[in-house]
Design a protein around this motif. Structure first.
Motif, PDB file in Angstrom:
ATOM      1  N   ASP A 106       3.182   5.053  -7.151  1.00 25.70           N
ATOM      2  CA  ASP A 106       3.776   3.740  -6.919  1.00 25.70           C
ATOM      3  C   ASP A 106       3.754   2.958  -8.227  1.00 25.70           C
ATOM      4  O   ASP A 106       2.898   2.112  -8.452  1.00 25.70           O
ATOM      5  CB  ASP A 106       3.005   2.976  -5.832  1.00 25.70           C
ATOM      6  N   TYR A 107       4.706   3.244  -9.108  1.00 22.89           N
ATOM      7  CA  TYR A 107       4.716   2.650 -10.430  1.00 22.89           C
ATOM      8  C   TYR A 107       5.603   1.412 -10.447  1.00 22.89           C
ATOM      9  O   TYR A 107       6.630   1.361  -9.778  1.00 22.89           O
ATOM     10  CB  TYR A 107       5.233   3.658 -11.463  1.00 22.89           C
ATOM     11  N   THR A 108       5.214   0.430 -11.253  1.00 20.92           N
ATOM     12  CA  THR A 108       5.980  -0.789 -11.421  1.00 20.92           C
ATOM     13  C   THR A 108       6.981  -0.588 -12.553  1.00 20.92           C
ATOM     14  O   THR A 108       6.592  -0.207 -13.659  1.00 20.92           O
ATOM     15  CB  THR A 108       5.044  -1.968 -11.755  1.00 20.92           C
ATOM     16  N   VAL A 109       8.247  -0.829 -12.294  1.00 15.87           N
ATOM     17  CA  VAL A 109       9.284  -0.679 -13.312  1.00 15.87           C
ATOM     18  C   VAL A 109       9.461  -2.012 -14.030  1.00 15.87           C
ATOM     19  O   VAL A 109       9.649  -3.046 -13.390  1.00 15.87           O
ATOM     20  CB  VAL A 109      10.615  -0.214 -12.683  1.00 15.87           C
ATOM     21  N   THR A 110       9.362  -1.976 -15.369  1.00 13.98           N
ATOM     22  CA  THR A 110       9.545  -3.180 -16.174  1.00 13.98           C
ATOM     23  C   THR A 110      10.443  -2.862 -17.367  1.00 13.98           C
ATOM     24  O   THR A 110      10.474  -1.727 -17.837  1.00 13.98           O
ATOM     25  CB  THR A 110       8.199  -3.734 -16.703  1.00 13.98           C
ATOM     26  N   PRO A 111      11.171  -3.874 -17.865  1.00 10.69           N
ATOM     27  CA  PRO A 111      11.981  -3.649 -19.063  1.00 10.69           C
ATOM     28  C   PRO A 111      11.074  -3.494 -20.284  1.00 10.69           C
ATOM     29  O   PRO A 111       9.969  -4.042 -20.326  1.00 10.69           O
ATOM     30  CB  PRO A 111      12.834  -4.910 -19.186  1.00 10.69           C
ATOM     31  N   ILE A 146      13.717   0.837 -19.990  1.00 13.43           N
ATOM     32  CA  ILE A 146      12.758   0.486 -18.935  1.00 13.43           C
ATOM     33  C   ILE A 146      11.564   1.422 -19.031  1.00 13.43           C
ATOM     34  O   ILE A 146      11.642   2.501 -19.620  1.00 13.43           O
ATOM     35  CB  ILE A 146      13.369   0.577 -17.522  1.00 13.43           C
ATOM     36  N   THR A 147      10.477   1.003 -18.432  1.00 16.04           N
ATOM     37  CA  THR A 147       9.282   1.825 -18.355  1.00 16.04           C
ATOM     38  C   THR A 147       8.691   1.686 -16.963  1.00 16.04           C
ATOM     39  O   THR A 147       8.946   0.713 -16.261  1.00 16.04           O
ATOM     40  CB  THR A 147       8.255   1.426 -19.439  1.00 16.04           C
ATOM     41  N   GLN A 148       7.927   2.685 -16.577  1.00 13.32           N
ATOM     42  CA  GLN A 148       7.187   2.629 -15.315  1.00 13.32           C
ATOM     43  C   GLN A 148       5.711   2.487 -15.666  1.00 13.32           C
ATOM     44  O   GLN A 148       5.121   3.389 -16.258  1.00 13.32           O
ATOM     45  CB  GLN A 148       7.388   3.911 -14.509  1.00 13.32           C
ATOM     46  N   ALA A 156       8.197   6.613 -19.557  1.00 18.12           N
ATOM     47  CA  ALA A 156       9.446   5.985 -19.983  1.00 18.12           C
ATOM     48  C   ALA A 156      10.506   7.026 -20.278  1.00 18.12           C
ATOM     49  O   ALA A 156      10.252   7.978 -21.010  1.00 18.12           O
ATOM     50  CB  ALA A 156       9.212   5.132 -21.228  1.00 18.12           C
ATOM     51  N   PRO A 157      11.699   6.823 -19.716  1.00 17.50           N
ATOM     52  CA  PRO A 157      12.832   7.607 -20.189  1.00 17.50           C
ATOM     53  C   PRO A 157      13.318   6.966 -21.493  1.00 17.50           C
ATOM     54  O   PRO A 157      13.346   5.741 -21.615  1.00 17.50           O
ATOM     55  CB  PRO A 157      13.858   7.454 -19.075  1.00 17.50           C
ATOM     56  N   ALA A 213      18.693  12.557 -23.722  1.00 14.91           N
ATOM     57  CA  ALA A 213      17.592  11.777 -23.153  1.00 14.91           C
ATOM     58  C   ALA A 213      16.320  12.608 -22.979  1.00 14.91           C
ATOM     59  O   ALA A 213      16.371  13.810 -22.722  1.00 14.91           O
ATOM     60  CB  ALA A 213      18.008  11.186 -21.813  1.00 14.91           C
ATOM     61  N   VAL A 214      15.175  11.926 -23.122  1.00 13.31           N
ATOM     62  CA  VAL A 214      13.854  12.537 -22.939  1.00 13.31           C
ATOM     63  C   VAL A 214      13.013  11.640 -22.045  1.00 13.31           C
ATOM     64  O   VAL A 214      13.396  10.512 -21.725  1.00 13.31           O
ATOM     65  CB  VAL A 214      13.126  12.755 -24.299  1.00 13.31           C
ATOM     66  N   ARG A 215      11.847  12.129 -21.669  1.00 18.46           N
ATOM     67  CA  ARG A 215      10.879  11.350 -20.889  1.00 18.46           C
ATOM     68  C   ARG A 215       9.533  11.493 -21.576  1.00 18.46           C
ATOM     69  O   ARG A 215       9.155  12.595 -21.986  1.00 18.46           O
ATOM     70  CB  ARG A 215      10.821  11.867 -19.466  1.00 18.46           C
ATOM     71  N   VAL A 216       8.802  10.383 -21.711  1.00 19.56           N
ATOM     72  CA  VAL A 216       7.514  10.388 -22.400  1.00 19.56           C
ATOM     73  C   VAL A 216       6.444   9.696 -21.557  1.00 19.56           C
ATOM     74  O   VAL A 216       6.750   8.883 -20.679  1.00 19.56           O
ATOM     75  CB  VAL A 216       7.595   9.693 -23.785  1.00 19.56           C
ATOM     76  N   LEU A 217       5.206  10.045 -21.858  1.00 20.48           N
ATOM     77  CA  LEU A 217       4.035   9.358 -21.308  1.00 20.48           C
ATOM     78  C   LEU A 217       3.381   8.618 -22.466  1.00 20.48           C
ATOM     79  O   LEU A 217       3.129   9.210 -23.522  1.00 20.48           O
ATOM     80  CB  LEU A 217       3.049  10.359 -20.704  1.00 20.48           C
TER      81      LEU A 217
END
Length: 188
Positions: free
Chosen positions: A3-8, A15-17, A38-39, A97-101
């Protein structure tokens, strides 16, 4: 767990979670600990976070390059890169596009050790005294628990253990995860 919060992004470039943002009620400007997914879908500069150490880990197979003033760093999948987050490297996306932690900690208050894990080398997850341990499942279903029980952590989910937790993690050998040990500055 998911349950992640999405923010700019702070700079408005995406955006990031937020997986974890501490202390409770903190914002992007005054956090001590931030773990986020984050994507990165367009090339551009990272947001600057003065006083923050960042560990960024590439989760996807597409390439990601970070261009710093003196060098360009190519991120290897599941190999964390640490840098001072006041820097604003520019991202390059040779394959799209990529996805990172991201694991971000306020310097002088918290330290982070971030590492990859696989099902065949799953570590004992002992949260540092006064700290936290974080397991983010990249692939495979991870079973994380102690003698009292276990939780299943599916790909894309994150489990956070507090300082009283010593947990065992297991997964089939092909499973992948990122583990972060977060300890208060000055703690052993």
């Amino acid at each position: 767990m998911s349950d992640y919060t999405v923010t700019p992004w702070k700079n408005g470039g995406g955006i990031t979670q937020d997986v974890l943002l501490l202390p409770e009620g903190a914002s992007q400007d005054d956090f001590d600990i931030r773990v986020s997914l984050a994507p990165i879908v367009t090339e551009g500069p990272f947001s600057s976070f003065p006083g923050i150490d960042r560990h960024i880990t590439l989760l996807t197979t597409e390439r990601l390059e970070l261009v710093f003033p003196a060098q360009t760093r190519s991120l290897a999948r599941l190999q964390p890169l640490h840098f001072d987050s006041v820097q604003q490297p520019v991202s390059r996306l040779p394959d799209g596009a990529v996805r990172v932690l991201n694991v971000m900690t306020r310097r002088g208050r918290w330290n982070a050790q971030v590492m990859p894990a696989t099902g065949d080398n799953a570590p004992l997850l002992a949260a540092p005294e006064g700290g936290l341990v974080v397991l983010h499942a990249v692939s495979g279903i991870w079973q994380v628990g102690d003698r009292l029980g276990a939780a299943l952590v599916h790909p894309g989910e994150t489990l956070v253990g507090r300082d009283d937790a010593t947990l065992r993690a297991s997964c089939d050998p092909s499973g992948e995860a990122i583990i972060a040990f977060l300890s208060p500055a000055g703690a052993r």
